[in-house]
Scaffold this motif. Structure first.
Motif, PDB file in Angstrom:
ATOM      1  N   GLU A 240      -4.262  12.819   4.554  1.00 55.50           N
ATOM      2  CA  GLU A 240      -4.543  11.187   4.261  1.00 55.50           C
ATOM      3  C   GLU A 240      -3.242  11.040   4.314  1.00 55.50           C
ATOM      4  O   GLU A 240      -1.920  11.742   4.878  1.00 55.50           O
ATOM      5  N   SER A 241      -2.544   8.937   4.736  1.00 57.46           N
ATOM      6  CA  SER A 241      -1.768   8.584   4.527  1.00 57.46           C
ATOM      7  C   SER A 241      -1.299   7.418   3.156  1.00 57.46           C
ATOM      8  O   SER A 241      -0.620   6.583   3.494  1.00 57.46           O
ATOM      9  N   GLU A 242      -2.646   7.658   2.914  1.00 58.41           N
ATOM     10  CA  GLU A 242      -2.255   7.057   1.334  1.00 58.41           C
ATOM     11  C   GLU A 242      -2.399   7.361   0.078  1.00 58.41           C
ATOM     12  O   GLU A 242      -2.564   8.692  -0.108  1.00 58.41           O
TER      13      GLU A 242
ATOM     14  N   ASN B  24       9.280   7.441  -2.297  1.00 55.11           N
ATOM     15  CA  ASN B  24       7.944   6.219  -1.870  1.00 55.11           C
ATOM     16  C   ASN B  24       8.639   6.636  -0.127  1.00 55.11           C
ATOM     17  O   ASN B  24       8.155   6.193   0.702  1.00 55.11           O
TER      18      ASN B  24
ATOM     19  N   TRP C 121      -0.666  -5.826   0.436  1.00 53.42           N
ATOM     20  CA  TRP C 121      -0.793  -4.418   0.509  1.00 53.42           C
ATOM     21  C   TRP C 121      -2.044  -3.878   0.339  1.00 53.42           C
ATOM     22  O   TRP C 121      -2.461  -3.378  -0.102  1.00 53.42           O
TER      23      TRP C 121
ATOM     24  N   TYR D 163       1.614   4.174  -3.153  1.00 54.91           N
ATOM     25  CA  TYR D 163       0.773   2.987  -4.243  1.00 54.91           C
ATOM     26  C   TYR D 163       2.095   2.988  -6.008  1.00 54.91           C
ATOM     27  O   TYR D 163       0.497   3.856  -6.060  1.00 54.91           O
TER      28      TYR D 163
ATOM     29  N   LYS E 144      -8.053   0.915  -4.951  1.00 57.05           N
ATOM     30  CA  LYS E 144      -6.938   1.898  -4.521  1.00 57.05           C
ATOM     31  C   LYS E 144      -7.233   3.217  -5.358  1.00 57.05           C
ATOM     32  O   LYS E 144      -8.070   4.619  -5.021  1.00 57.05           O
TER      33      LYS E 144
ATOM     34  N   ALA F 172      -8.987   6.818  -3.069  1.00 55.60           N
ATOM     35  CA  ALA F 172      -7.176   7.824  -3.082  1.00 55.60           C
ATOM     36  C   ALA F 172      -8.204   8.946  -3.757  1.00 55.60           C
ATOM     37  O   ALA F 172      -8.756   9.336  -4.570  1.00 55.60           O
TER      38      ALA F 172
ATOM     39  N   ILE G  47       3.498   7.836   5.437  1.00 54.32           N
ATOM     40  CA  ILE G  47       2.427   7.808   4.237  1.00 54.32           C
ATOM     41  C   ILE G  47       2.383   6.700   3.097  1.00 54.32           C
ATOM     42  O   ILE G  47       3.838   6.282   2.483  1.00 54.32           O
ATOM     43  N   THR G  48       2.101   5.906   2.986  1.00 56.97           N
ATOM     44  CA  THR G  48       2.283   4.352   2.252  1.00 56.97           C
ATOM     45  C   THR G  48       1.838   4.953   0.523  1.00 56.97           C
ATOM     46  O   THR G  48       0.992   5.793  -0.001  1.00 56.97           O
TER      47      THR G  48
END
Ligand code: SF4
Lengths: 216, 488
Positions: B113-115, B130, B183, B141, B209, B213, B138-139
């Motif tokens: 995953e990248s989030e 973060n 975002w 949130y 999200k 997620a 990787i973001t």
């Protein structure tokens, strides 16, 4: 050396002043605090009802015979029609009427499309006005009481512990537990309390008890 | 092994406290906001704490449990590791921020995953997770409303409990309108500055999200050694979303968060909400033990973070600070915090707890002005639910800071730093670089700006004459009782 050994080694070095013969039990922990903050003779169920209502949740008291009608009244008042039904929820408690009951398993998008959830509880805490779910029969997995915007929770009077210590003693920590005290809330903007951010914005609690009924 | 330069905690380029405070004091609007906010929380806290007539007995028990845990920390961590592992979780150990960041990054990468969605967590702020994840593509949130405000504003948190306390509703509205669209789900047209509307906008923005997620990152308020149960205390339900919906949960916790037994929580779950938000109980508390078939994440990772905590533990006076349960009561009663706000402390840990924790985590020579960011009035000690004697630790750290500053101990100071860095070639290089900057800067330049600040700085900045410590305490109490609500 692994980081585990490094950290544990550093801890042991840091604690050079602790006598090597000292066991954890040797450190005295005074437990002079009260097991419960209930006043002598105070009714835990009445206090629970009052404290839950302080969080701006709606509390109804009823008895077993009138429970299905109380459920129907709450759902009607909230306009909740499409409802998640946890596994093990007693079917005799389901009111007859035009409600759509969606039984588990339900995936998250399916839950998100529903109006609400009706669940049982594992325990209540009178002094703090808290209900606790342990994902047992009639409560569903945790997402059930989280994703839909409305939660109707049924607590039996005898499940209500006077205070936090007794409640924790009744609960099984190996189960996933959720302690719920009122609807979701935030005070993050200018400390102005707003009910309802991500969890259910409306929480109704029905207390079922053989005990005193003020308003039958 | 781990040295300050790899620990995070403080913000790059922050001025020393006296300079930052001097600037903050000019901001009368900030001061008015803070005064209103802190006095509101103070009153709520006093009301719910006074409901419990055994409050002092609860504090005594909490302090003793924390003391016992600290004195036998190795025992309880090994026990926690065994319980979490037996329940299906995986335990990782991190000596410092860099290692913790690396562990989390690798765990996220392994999921493909990248989030990730995140629950507000002091530990992950401390290590700068973060930013580290962002470098790895990787973001992260943030899902707590205040953290979302901070993140969207590319800002810094200024309070442990209400990190966006420095922002008013209009600023939040403007920020949501301008930034949410970058975002994800944008703010609705015609968004007002009513807190309820702003909360609704955050709900809509984050819902997609949460629903998609696959990985969540959290902190922990407590972890129970004998059962392996981890506890997160929150209000909004974003925590429940993160802890329940994704497939993988990664929890980063300081090693001091362990408590011996499940029943010890009966003390902390009474003290924390009442001290923190001034409620009998916070809206949601989640506890989980490893993984549960068919309910919640199927993979659970617990990262145990040292990052300066064992250095803190080695100081027999300063050790008590590890008992902190991050309730923020000491911030809300502090006359200095009320005037300067959180940013002036230059650390993710502001206020009285920050003044005693930050210098210990990164070395007092690297935060030499922070122990002076206090009037020693004692209000923090009185408010602290775990009875941390903050004035005592401040006085102790002041002595260390003075020693660190005095010319005749420069060599001792250098040796001390050397002791920390010699076991790492990378850090030795850093120390040599720092040494080349001259006596002015022993630690890495740029991390906390000017080092160390002038020791008289704080008294210069204070806008009332400094009475002696003891009488100030009396004066402050009287002043607070009589003049509450008056603009200072
Ligand atoms: S030091 Fe005490 S009062 Fe301050 S945040 Fe920690 S527990 Fe709360």
């Amino acid at each position: 050396m692994s980081s585990r050994d490094a950290v544990l080694g550093r801890i042991r070095t840091a604690l050079a002043d602790v006598p090597s013969g000292e066991a954890p039990e040797d450190v005295p922990v005074p437990r002079a605090y009260l097991r419960s903050h209930l006043e002598p003779g105070q009714d835990p169920v009445a206090l629970f009802a009052e404290r839950v209502a302080d969080y701006r949740a709606t509390v109804t008291r009823t008895d077993r015979a009138r429970l299905a009608a109380a459920v129907a009244a709450a759902l009607t008042r909230r306009g909740a029609r499409r409802l998640a039904l946890p596994a093990g929820f007693p079917s005799e408690l389901l009111p007859s009427g035009s409600w759509e009951w969606h039984p588990e398993p339900l995936n998250v998008p399916a839950l998100n499309a529903l109006d609400g959830t009706v669940t049982l509880a594992a325990a209540g805490i009178a002094v703090t006005g808290t209900i606790v779910l342990d994902a047992g029969p009639g409560q569903g997995r945790r997402a059930l009481s989280l994703v839909p915007d409305y939660h109707l929770c049924i607590v039996r009077a005898e499940q209500i512990a006077p205070d936090v210590p007794d409640a924790l003693a009744r609960l099984d920590p190996t189960r996933p537990l959720t302690f719920i005290s009122g609807p979701s809330a935030t005070s993050d903007i200018e400390l102005d309390r707003v009910e309802g951010v991500h969890g259910p914005r409306t929480l109704d609690v029905i207390i079922v008890g053989p005990t005193r009924l003020e308003h039958p | 092994m781990n040295a300050p330069s790899s620990r995070g905690v403080v913000w790059l380029g922050s001025p020393a406290f006296p300079d930052a405070a001097r600037e903050a004091l000019k901001d009368t609007r900030l001061r008015a906001n803070l005064k209103r906010a802190t006095s509101t929380i103070r009153d709520k806290r006093l009301a719910v704490a006074s409901e419990l007539d055994d409050w002092e007995a609860l504090r005594d028990a909490a302090a003793a449990i924390k003391k016992c845990t600290a004195r036998h920390l190795d025992h309880y961590l090994v026990e926690l590791e065994a319980s979490v592992t037996a329940a299906g979780g995986t335990v990782h150990w991190a000596c410092d921020a860099a290692e913790a960041n690396r562990i989390v990054t690798e765990l996220v990468r392994a999921t493909g995953e990248s989030e990730v969605v995140k629950i507000k967590s002091m530990a992950t702020q401390e290590i700068g997770l973060n930013e580290h994840l962002a470098e790895a593509g990787i973001t992260a949130y943030e899902t707590d409303l205040a953290e979302l405000i901070v993140q969207l504003g590319d800002d810094r948190p200024s309070h442990i409990l209400v990190p966006a306390i420095h922002r008013n509703r209009t600023e939040v509205r403007d920020l949501f309108a301008a930034e949410m669209g970058h975002w994800g789900q944008p703010a609705p047209e015609g968004l007002t500055d009513e807190p309820a509307d702003l909360a609704e906008a955050a709900r809509r923005h984050l819902r997609e999200k949460f629903l998609t997620a696959k990985v969540a990152v959290s902190g922990a308020n407590f972890a129970v050694a004998d059962t392996g149960t981890v506890v997160v205390v929150e209000s909004e339900g974003n925590g429940r979303m993160c802890l329940t919906l994704p497939d993988t949960l990664i929890t980063v916790m300081g090693i001091e968060k362990v408590v011996p037994t499940w029943s010890d929580l009966e003390v902390f779950l009474q003290l924390l909400p009442r001290s923190s938000t001034g409620e009998r109980m916070n809206p949601y508390t989640s506890t989980w033990t490893g993984t549960t078939e068919g309910d919640g994440p199927s993979a659970f990772h617990l990262v145990l973070l040292d990052n300066g905590r064992t250095d803190t533990l080695a100081d027999t006076v300063g050790r008590q600070v590890l008992g902190c349960i991050r309730c923020s009561a000491c911030l809300n009663v502090c006359p200095v915090f009320e005037r300067t706000g959180g940013h002036a402390y230059g650390s993710v840990y502001p206020g009285p707890i920050g003044a005693v924790l930050t210098p210990q985590l990164i070395g007092v020579e690297n935060a030499a002005t922070l122990p002076f960011a206090s009037t020693l009035c004692g209000a923090c000690y009185d408010a602290c639910p775990v009875k941390i004697n903050i004035p005592e630790v401040l006085a102790h750290l002041r002595a260390e800071a003075v020693e660190a500053k005095n010319g005749h101990t420069a060599e001792a100071l250098a040796m001390r730093a050397a002791g920390k860095v010699l076991d790492s070639p990378r850090l030795l290089a850093a120390a040599q670089k720092a040494a080349s900057l001259g006596g002015r800067a022993l630690a890495r330049r740029g991390t906390i700006g000017r080092l160390p600040g002038p020791m008289h700085g704080w008294s210069d900045t204070r806008d009332t004459p400094a009475p002696p410590a003891e009488s100030f305490r009396t004066w402050w109490r009287k002043n607070r009782e009589n003049k509450e609500g008056e603009q200072s």
